[in-house]
Design a protein around this motif. Structure first.
Motif, mmCIF file in Angstrom:
data_model
loop_
_atom_site.group_PDB
_atom_site.id
_atom_site.type_symbol
_atom_site.label_atom_id
_atom_site.label_comp_id
_atom_site.label_asym_id
_atom_site.label_seq_id
_atom_site.Cartn_x
_atom_site.Cartn_y
_atom_site.Cartn_z
ATOM 1 N N PRO A 159 0.812 -1.227 0.000
ATOM 2 C CA PRO A 159 0.000 0.000 0.000
ATOM 3 C C PRO A 159 0.838 1.266 0.000
ATOM 4 C CG PRO A 159 -0.016 -1.034 2.176
ATOM 5 C CD PRO A 159 0.634 -2.012 1.240
ATOM 6 N N HIS A 160 2.142 1.156 0.319
ATOM 7 C CA HIS A 160 3.025 2.320 0.328
ATOM 8 C C HIS A 160 3.532 2.673 -1.068
ATOM 9 C CE1 HIS A 160 3.165 2.339 4.692
ATOM 10 N NE2 HIS A 160 3.514 1.066 4.689
ATOM 11 N N LEU A 161 3.501 1.713 -2.001
ATOM 12 C CA LEU A 161 4.102 1.938 -3.308
ATOM 13 C C LEU A 161 3.444 3.072 -4.099
ATOM 14 C CD1 LEU A 161 6.297 1.015 -5.262
ATOM 15 C CD2 LEU A 161 4.644 -0.600 -6.234
ATOM 16 N N PRO A 162 2.121 3.167 -4.178
ATOM 17 C CA PRO A 162 1.515 4.265 -4.953
ATOM 18 C C PRO A 162 1.956 5.644 -4.491
ATOM 19 C CG PRO A 162 -0.125 2.601 -4.465
ATOM 20 C CD PRO A 162 1.090 2.238 -3.672
ATOM 21 N N GLY A 163 2.136 5.823 -3.192
ATOM 22 C CA GLY A 163 2.584 7.110 -2.687
ATOM 23 C C GLY A 163 3.985 7.458 -3.139
ATOM 24 N N LEU A 164 4.866 6.441 -3.217
ATOM 25 C CA LEU A 164 6.235 6.692 -3.656
ATOM 26 C C LEU A 164 6.295 7.041 -5.141
ATOM 27 C CD1 LEU A 164 8.352 3.916 -1.899
ATOM 28 C CD2 LEU A 164 8.075 6.295 -1.242
ATOM 29 N N VAL A 168 6.270 10.525 -10.002
ATOM 30 C CA VAL A 168 7.258 10.016 -10.951
ATOM 31 C C VAL A 168 6.710 10.081 -12.368
ATOM 32 C CG1 VAL A 168 8.534 7.946 -11.659
ATOM 33 C CG2 VAL A 168 8.295 8.493 -9.240
ATOM 34 N N ASP A 169 7.588 10.399 -13.326
ATOM 35 C CA ASP A 169 7.212 10.366 -14.737
ATOM 36 C C ASP A 169 7.035 8.906 -15.137
ATOM 37 O OD1 ASP A 169 6.894 10.568 -17.450
ATOM 38 O OD2 ASP A 169 8.693 11.767 -17.810
ATOM 39 N N ALA A 170 5.805 8.443 -15.107
ATOM 40 C CA ALA A 170 5.518 7.021 -15.273
ATOM 41 C C ALA A 170 5.980 6.472 -16.616
ATOM 42 C CB ALA A 170 4.015 6.775 -15.100
ATOM 43 N N ALA A 171 5.922 7.290 -17.653
ATOM 44 C CA ALA A 171 6.310 6.831 -18.984
ATOM 45 C C ALA A 171 7.793 6.489 -19.070
ATOM 46 C CB ALA A 171 5.957 7.891 -20.025
ATOM 47 N N LYS A 194 -1.948 -3.980 -13.028
ATOM 48 C CA LYS A 194 -2.901 -3.288 -13.898
ATOM 49 C C LYS A 194 -2.991 -1.810 -13.536
ATOM 50 C CE LYS A 194 -7.675 -3.486 -15.579
ATOM 51 N NZ LYS A 194 -8.978 -4.224 -15.485
ATOM 52 N N GLY A 195 -3.018 -1.523 -12.232
ATOM 53 C CA GLY A 195 -3.074 -0.134 -11.790
ATOM 54 C C GLY A 195 -1.822 0.639 -12.177
ATOM 55 N N LEU A 196 -0.660 -0.016 -12.099
ATOM 56 C CA LEU A 196 0.595 0.632 -12.479
ATOM 57 C C LEU A 196 0.648 0.881 -13.976
ATOM 58 C CD1 LEU A 196 2.962 -1.520 -10.234
ATOM 59 C CD2 LEU A 196 2.369 0.877 -9.869
ATOM 60 N N ARG A 197 0.214 -0.108 -14.746
ATOM 61 C CA ARG A 197 0.224 0.040 -16.206
ATOM 62 C C ARG A 197 -0.741 1.124 -16.666
ATOM 63 N NH1 ARG A 197 0.731 -6.351 -16.587
ATOM 64 N NH2 ARG A 197 2.772 -6.529 -17.622
ATOM 65 N N ARG A 198 -1.817 1.293 -15.937
ATOM 66 C CA ARG A 198 -2.785 2.325 -16.290
ATOM 67 C C ARG A 198 -2.132 3.710 -16.258
ATOM 68 N NH1 ARG A 198 -6.404 1.269 -12.576
ATOM 69 N NH2 ARG A 198 -7.381 -0.393 -13.797
ATOM 70 N N ARG A 199 -1.120 3.859 -15.419
ATOM 71 C CA ARG A 199 -0.398 5.129 -15.319
ATOM 72 C C ARG A 199 0.692 5.262 -16.367
ATOM 73 N NH1 ARG A 199 2.335 6.454 -10.112
ATOM 74 N NH2 ARG A 199 2.717 8.272 -11.402
ATOM 75 N N GLY A 200 1.005 4.160 -17.062
ATOM 76 C CA GLY A 200 2.040 4.201 -18.083
ATOM 77 C C GLY A 200 3.335 3.532 -17.681
#
Length: 301
Positions: A159-164, A168-171, A194-200
């Motif tokens: 649960p801490h990963l999204p905050g970190l 960040v420039d996801a692409a 899936k949530g991470l990929r949605r951000r690029g």
């Protein structure tokens, strides 16, 4: 590079208090084979059984190892080294993999560190600290390259990963899944991915070809980048079987729409052979060793 552990993990690595350390030392003395420890059982005092003494000693060693790890990383966070991922056709740098240098710590090395941290229940916290340090490198790299950072499947679901990762420039970010611990729930892992990929953010899997489990891992994760195991690259320029296998894996990655990266490229002959086999990218000492970044110029030193 910062001299202290980045937020929000300062408290975790603050180190045990002197009182806590003294308590552990006292417990060590109590379970020492030469100490005279008695238990009261049914009104009688009996010596501490050897089996219980051994069990307590293991518990003490466990506590002290955790304390040593906390003190070491809290005192001096790991350095981040960057190793280039090079386009084999153009010789241009496509990205950098961030590698944590633990050689100056009072630990036995990266593999030992990850193993002990996981056993002690500290693996996720330590990974997040190393990830935070690695992410600091991205802003100073050329805009045309990506940064690949190592993270375990367990930490992907933290649960801490999204905050970190929120700023960040996801692409330009690749999360390279490590396998220090087996994946227990691919359904949950793929929900997080899936949530991470949605951000690029792109996903990479390494050690492809090292065994059936690695290929099954690729089928279940469907990464955007597949990294061929160093065991396949060694002697690829002289071994017909290795060339055939690398060629097949390269075709496989193309079929699933993934980029192929050869790890452990050590010679020009290997690089040339890989290029002829259709492998697009390579990484290894021949193409560029892991080095520290020159913060002022945004280059790798």
């Amino acid at each position: 590079m910062p001299s202290t552990v980045p937020a929000p993990f300062e408290a975790l690595f603050a180190g045990s208090s002197e009182g806590d350390r003294a308590a552990v030392d006292l417990l060590c003395r109590l379970v020492d084979a030469s100490s005279d420890v008695l238990l009261e059982v049914n009104g009688r005092r009996v010596p501490l059984p050897a089996s219980l003494r051994t069990l307590l000693q293991r518990a003490v060693d466990h506590l002290r190892r955790g304390d040593d790890i906390r003190r070491s990383l809290g005192r001096a966070p790991a350095r981040t080294l960057l190793q280039p991922v090079v386009h084999l056709g153009t010789a241009e740098t496509a990205g950098y993999e961030a590698l944590s240098d633990l050689s100056t710590r009072d630990l036995q090395g990266a593999d030992s560190w990850f193993r002990d941290a996981a056993v002690l229940g500290l693996g996720e916290e330590f990974e997040l600290v190393l990830l935070t340090l690695a992410l600091e490198e991205l802003q100073s790299l050329p805009a045309s390259v990506y940064l690949s950072v190592n993270v375990s499947p367990h930490t992907v679901m933290s649960p801490h990963l999204p905050g970190l990762l929120k700023d960040v420039d996801a692409a330009r970010l690749v999360l390279e899944l490590t396998e220090h611990m087996p994946v227990e729930d691919y359904v949950a892992l793929n929900v997080a991915l899936k949530g991470l990929r949605r951000r690029g953010i792109r996903i990479a899997v390494d050690d492809a070809g090292a065994g059936f489990s690695s290929l099954n891992h690729i089928l279940l994760v469907r990464p955007e980048i597949v990294k061929l195991d160093v065991s396949l690259i060694r002697d690829v320029d002289t071994d017909v079987a290795r060339r055939s296998l690398v060629s097949g894996l390269c075709h496989f990655t193309a079929e699933i729409g993934a980029d192929c990266v050869a790890e452990g490229v050590e010679t020009d002959a290997q690089a040339r052979t890989l290029r002829e086999l259709g492998v697009t990218y390579g990484q290894g000492w021949h193409l560029g060793p892991p080095r520290r970044r020159r913060a002022a110029k945004g280059r790798v030193a």
